[in-house]
Scaffold this motif. Sequence first.
Motif, mmCIF file in Angstrom:
data_model
loop_
_atom_site.group_PDB
_atom_site.id
_atom_site.type_symbol
_atom_site.label_atom_id
_atom_site.label_comp_id
_atom_site.label_asym_id
_atom_site.label_seq_id
_atom_site.Cartn_x
_atom_site.Cartn_y
_atom_site.Cartn_z
ATOM 1 N N ALA A 98 -0.563 -6.671 -3.771
ATOM 2 C CA ALA A 98 -0.846 -5.374 -4.392
ATOM 3 C C ALA A 98 -0.490 -5.407 -5.876
ATOM 4 C CB ALA A 98 -0.060 -4.275 -3.674
ATOM 5 N N LEU A 99 0.652 -6.009 -6.197
ATOM 6 C CA LEU A 99 1.084 -6.038 -7.593
ATOM 7 C C LEU A 99 0.169 -6.918 -8.438
ATOM 8 C CD1 LEU A 99 4.966 -6.148 -7.163
ATOM 9 C CD2 LEU A 99 3.581 -4.230 -7.949
ATOM 10 N N TRP A 100 -0.247 -8.039 -7.877
ATOM 11 C CA TRP A 100 -1.162 -8.917 -8.625
ATOM 12 C C TRP A 100 -2.466 -8.193 -8.933
ATOM 13 C CZ3 TRP A 100 -0.033 -13.428 -4.723
ATOM 14 C CH2 TRP A 100 1.183 -14.023 -5.078
ATOM 15 N N TYR A 140 5.209 0.692 -5.635
ATOM 16 C CA TYR A 140 4.561 -0.143 -4.612
ATOM 17 C C TYR A 140 5.546 -0.649 -3.566
ATOM 18 C CZ TYR A 140 -0.237 -0.147 -6.150
ATOM 19 O OH TYR A 140 -1.519 0.241 -6.421
ATOM 20 N N MET A 141 6.770 -0.921 -3.982
ATOM 21 C CA MET A 141 7.776 -1.354 -3.006
ATOM 22 C C MET A 141 7.915 -0.302 -1.916
ATOM 23 S SD MET A 141 10.769 -3.030 -5.298
ATOM 24 C CE MET A 141 10.691 -4.785 -5.662
ATOM 25 N N LYS A 142 7.964 0.961 -2.339
ATOM 26 C CA LYS A 142 8.133 2.040 -1.369
ATOM 27 C C LYS A 142 6.896 2.177 -0.489
ATOM 28 C CE LYS A 142 11.665 4.643 -3.240
ATOM 29 N NZ LYS A 142 12.289 5.875 -3.607
ATOM 30 N N LYS A 143 5.748 2.139 -1.142
ATOM 31 C CA LYS A 143 4.494 2.352 -0.439
ATOM 32 C C LYS A 143 4.212 1.232 0.577
ATOM 33 C CE LYS A 143 -0.074 2.527 -2.123
ATOM 34 N NZ LYS A 143 -1.068 3.016 -3.087
ATOM 35 N N ILE A 144 4.320 -0.005 0.131
ATOM 36 C CA ILE A 144 3.987 -1.136 1.012
ATOM 37 C C ILE A 144 5.008 -1.222 2.156
ATOM 38 C CG2 ILE A 144 3.575 -3.637 1.128
ATOM 39 C CD1 ILE A 144 1.552 -2.475 -0.729
ATOM 40 N N ALA A 145 6.272 -0.892 1.861
ATOM 41 C CA ALA A 145 7.285 -0.911 2.920
ATOM 42 C C ALA A 145 6.870 0.031 4.044
ATOM 43 C CB ALA A 145 8.646 -0.522 2.356
ATOM 44 N N GLU A 146 6.401 1.211 3.683
ATOM 45 C CA GLU A 146 5.973 2.186 4.709
ATOM 46 C C GLU A 146 4.861 1.630 5.580
ATOM 47 O OE1 GLU A 146 6.087 6.098 4.723
ATOM 48 O OE2 GLU A 146 7.821 6.306 3.391
ATOM 49 N N ASP A 147 3.942 0.881 4.972
ATOM 50 C CA ASP A 147 2.854 0.271 5.756
ATOM 51 C C ASP A 147 3.400 -0.663 6.832
ATOM 52 O OD1 ASP A 147 1.180 1.518 4.003
ATOM 53 O OD2 ASP A 147 0.678 -0.289 2.854
ATOM 54 N N HIS A 148 4.613 -1.180 6.619
ATOM 55 C CA HIS A 148 5.195 -2.126 7.576
ATOM 56 C C HIS A 148 6.250 -1.476 8.464
ATOM 57 C CE1 HIS A 148 3.502 -5.997 5.984
ATOM 58 N NE2 HIS A 148 3.219 -5.184 4.989
ATOM 59 N N GLY A 149 6.279 -0.142 8.471
ATOM 60 C CA GLY A 149 7.280 0.548 9.273
ATOM 61 C C GLY A 149 8.680 0.374 8.719
#
Length: 696
Positions: free
Chosen positions: A251-253, A293-302
């Motif tokens: 996502a960051l890239w 993005y750290m917060k957002k992507i973490a949520e995608d992984h529960g």
Amino acid sequence: MPKNVSEIFGAMVFNDNVMRERLPREVYKSLTKTIANGRTIDPSIADVVANAMKDWAVEKGATHYTHWFQPLTGVTAEKHDAFIAPVGNSQVVMEFSGKELIRGESDASSFPSGGLRATFEARGYTAWDPASYAFVKDNTLYIPTAFCSYTGEALDSKTPLLRSMDALNTQALRILRLFGDTQTRRVDITVGAEQEYFIIDKAMYDRRKDLVYAGRTLFGAPAPKGQELEDHYFGPLKTRIAAFMSDLDKALWTMGVNAKTKHNEAAPAQHELAPIYATANIAVDQNLLTMEYMKKIAEDHGLVCLLHEKPYKGVNGSGKHNNWSLSASGKNLLDPGKTPEENIKFLLFLAAIVKAVDDYQDLMRLSVAHAGNDHRLGAGEAPPAIISIFVGEELDSLINSIVDGTSYHGAKAPMMDLGIPTVPVFRKDTTDRNRTSPFAFTGNKFEFRMLGSSQNIALPNTVLNTAVADALRSFANRLENTEDFDKEVAALIKDTFSAHRRILFDGNGYSDDWEKEAARRGLSNLRTSVDAYKAFMTEKNVALFSSLGVMSETEMRSREEIYFENYAKIINIEALTMIVMATRDYIPAVESYVAQIAETAAKKKAVVKSISCRVEEDLICRLSDLNARAYDAAERLRIAETESAAIESARERAESYCNRVLPIMEELRAAVDEMETLTASKCWPVPTYGDMMFRV
Ligand code: ADP
Ligand code: MG
């Protein structure tokens, strides 16, 4: 995963490549010149740029645009407008004008202004920062902007940063000219921020009100295992974490963020991500995006990403290392080269930084002061609240020889031979690392290590840029009027190192001895955030910011007000959360556990009259005592919180939260944490430290 990172890198960014491809030649040239030289954009090209941006964004799926800015809340803000414009018969076209790109107008009254503006003077403006690329995220074109009031005062973190970059550029160029450099048009400030964070399972997070409301645990007895085995740092990544990190990188890239390094950190469930450095304002924007993005992507992984400085007591907290350097025409000005003793330009810039940090220790401390970071600084895991500089053995002895007028014999980097025939011999670094220093020279850059993991890195960089600009200004003033430049510059370097040698320290910054030694040297030691805020509005600091055009006295005063206000609000939320958790979760849980034990004892006695109930009696007494202590502390906390909240002056309110409320919070926590160790697992209402840190 994409086959090749270069295929996705920056795919959602309106970067230089896209501009070159999409803008007419003349417009592209004018815009890049504006960016490279830090000039104001020519309004006549704005419409063309806006239109190209819109067409590109629409192709990427965007329907809206937003001016993305950094109000003094610490997080970013955005208001989305659709590109649509009505034409004729209930039809619309997608439109975006130069005016809309350059300037936004919005109601600023709900953002912190520290009394800069009354609510009826609500108008606020956002202004495009062309030096930071626009990007598409969630079907919206994001335009990085600065944010100011109707009267032109900065209401954000970015404006002073941009001004400080400009100030430093101006003064650094004066110095470069003195060295005969006529080519360099702009001195860039480069920043790379290493970001630490914790990860927790979402289901557990949801059951902890303290994490939900305050971002950190306000209660919790230590787990039997912490970080003492040092088995987490650089340890292998757990599958779930690795999957999260991989999606995060991707996502960051895509957003053009150079995410480079990732690894496990010291504490269990703690990790780090470091990007490749970028120009300061871009690095700031990218760090904010990274945190989002750290917060957002973490949520995608529960999972949930915790960016707080101290989510858990008793294990390391999270910080951010701000790597900082200066670059002229792509050359790093802080690169000492092989023979630093002959590199006068390097030594002069080094001297300026040493002077800047010594002269403005209080501002450096202030720039990292916030309630969350108070749990780290000086807590034996992070740098102390005292600012000092580590330059390493080689430069230290060079500086000493300059000051003492003795001769210097360069440190020859020794060879490393591990004694294994197949492993090649390599040259060691000339200095070892010093992890305890708050401000360390690391080869060709300085690393400011006091920053908290949750903070916007704009302020620390603003302070650093401005302080160094001030030192360079005084140097340029002295050197521009001299007949014999070589002699004067040597004298200046010697004078500066002599005057500021006290700030150099290469010992253990975590030790108590250093605190005493620092006091002897007259270094400032502002222990709490509130102490640091109180040191902000001095004559010296106002003169610094206003004379270099970075912040006016009015802008500073508004910020001072916000610092105090914000601090009080944070502790207030924490205190209220503790009261709720104690009275509604912990105290009732212990009450029912005690009732269960009492019932057990009664049942035992009903069967065997003379049976011993020593365990039950003991537990009932101890838990009842502790519960009474918790109850009383919660009551006292309620009173202290109510009375503190009612204090009119923000400064006194913050002081009251710091000196009166925090100690009661500690007492309440101590009672509850002890009860946790005596209560049956199945009766404890929330996940424990062990659950949260080891079951991810
Ligand atoms: P460590 O702190 O473990 O030594 P690295 O050497 O990998 O880590 O560098 C840390 C950070 O410093 C990275 O973000 C890197 O991009 C950044 N960095 C390297 N050179 C510079 C520079 N000239 N200016 C600013 N940041 C830099
Ligand atoms: Mg580092």
